[in-house]
Design a protein around this motif. Structure first.
Motif, PDB file in Angstrom:
ATOM      1  N   LYS A  75       0.819  -1.216   0.000  1.00 39.70           N
ATOM      2  CA  LYS A  75       0.000   0.000   0.000  1.00 39.70           C
ATOM      3  C   LYS A  75       0.854   1.268   0.000  1.00 39.70           C
ATOM      4  CE  LYS A  75      -4.120  -1.951   2.211  1.00 39.70           C
ATOM      5  NZ  LYS A  75      -3.875  -3.294   1.804  1.00 39.70           N
ATOM      6  N   GLN A  76       1.929   1.292   0.780  1.00 38.75           N
ATOM      7  CA  GLN A  76       2.767   2.488   0.845  1.00 38.75           C
ATOM      8  C   GLN A  76       3.509   2.698  -0.483  1.00 38.75           C
ATOM      9  OE1 GLN A  76       5.294   2.719   4.289  1.00 38.75           O
ATOM     10  NE2 GLN A  76       6.097   4.715   3.729  1.00 38.75           N
ATOM     11  N   ALA A  77       4.048   1.633  -1.053  1.00 36.90           N
ATOM     12  CA  ALA A  77       4.742   1.741  -2.340  1.00 36.90           C
ATOM     13  C   ALA A  77       3.767   2.180  -3.433  1.00 36.90           C
ATOM     14  CB  ALA A  77       5.395   0.411  -2.708  1.00 36.90           C
ATOM     15  N   TYR A  78       2.553   1.652  -3.402  1.00 34.88           N
ATOM     16  CA  TYR A  78       1.521   2.016  -4.379  1.00 34.88           C
ATOM     17  C   TYR A  78       1.188   3.503  -4.272  1.00 34.88           C
ATOM     18  CZ  TYR A  78      -3.052   2.037  -6.704  1.00 34.88           C
ATOM     19  OH  TYR A  78      -4.108   2.329  -7.521  1.00 34.88           O
ATOM     20  N   GLY A  79       0.956   3.962  -3.052  1.00 33.55           N
ATOM     21  CA  GLY A  79       0.647   5.380  -2.840  1.00 33.55           C
ATOM     22  C   GLY A  79       1.805   6.274  -3.237  1.00 33.55           C
ATOM     23  N   GLY A  80       3.020   5.831  -2.908  1.00 31.72           N
ATOM     24  CA  GLY A  80       4.204   6.604  -3.276  1.00 31.72           C
ATOM     25  C   GLY A  80       4.377   6.694  -4.776  1.00 31.72           C
ATOM     26  N   ALA A  81       4.099   5.600  -5.473  1.00 32.63           N
ATOM     27  CA  ALA A  81       4.212   5.603  -6.936  1.00 32.63           C
ATOM     28  C   ALA A  81       3.169   6.532  -7.548  1.00 32.63           C
ATOM     29  CB  ALA A  81       4.060   4.187  -7.484  1.00 32.63           C
ATOM     30  N   HIS A  82       1.969   6.521  -7.005  1.00 28.61           N
ATOM     31  CA  HIS A  82       0.909   7.381  -7.536  1.00 28.61           C
ATOM     32  C   HIS A  82       1.322   8.849  -7.414  1.00 28.61           C
ATOM     33  CE1 HIS A  82      -3.161   9.016  -8.133  1.00 28.61           C
ATOM     34  NE2 HIS A  82      -3.311   7.935  -8.861  1.00 28.61           N
TER      35      HIS A  82
END
Length: 141
Positions: free
Chosen positions: A117-124
């Motif tokens: 979730k954190q990597a996904y949000g960071g990528a967004h």
């Protein structure tokens, strides 16, 4: 075990008031990629392995998977990290579609596992920032 259907994609789209030829140059010329994304040794050739070097010290191992000049560019985007929440094997695909006002750019980074979730949000957030810089580079080119 995680399967491809268990992964999510970050998709960011942007209308850029420039022709696809200018955006394509910024996506495929190493010195321009360095200005909006990361330092790199990219070459626009299917099968070319290259590295993206982040300002934070991280290194991404990449390989060009597909090229259709001024239309589509796809490459692997692998980040090896001892923390599985951040280790990522993904694919980034840029799709350019000419519009009356310029070009519609769609960027998709596919391969985020549900627990990332954190990597996904960071990528967004990261792709939004990268594309804002890309638009500046394309406007100045």
């Amino acid at each position: 075990m995680t399967t491809a259907t268990d992964t999510r994609s970050v998709i960011v789209e942007r209308e850029i008031p420039q022709p696809a030829t200018r955006i394509w140059k910024a996506l495929t010329q190493s010195h321009l990629i360095s200005e909006w994304l990361m330092n790199n040794d990219f070459e626009p050739r299917v099968g070319h392995k290259f590295k993206l070097r982040g300002e934070w010290g991280g290194i991404l191992d990449c390989e060009v998977l597909a090229i259709e000049p001024e239309r589509t560019l796809s490459y692997s985007w692998d980040f090896d990290n001892p923390d599985p929440a951040f280790a990522l094997k993904s694919v980034v695909t840029y799709t350019l579609t000419p519009t009356d006002a310029g070009t519609h750019l769609r960027v998709e980074q596919a391969g985020f596992r549900p627990e990332q979730k954190q990597a996904y949000g960071g990528a967004h957030a990261g792709w939004k920032n990268f594309l804002a810089k890309l638009e500046e580079v394309v406007g100045a080119a």
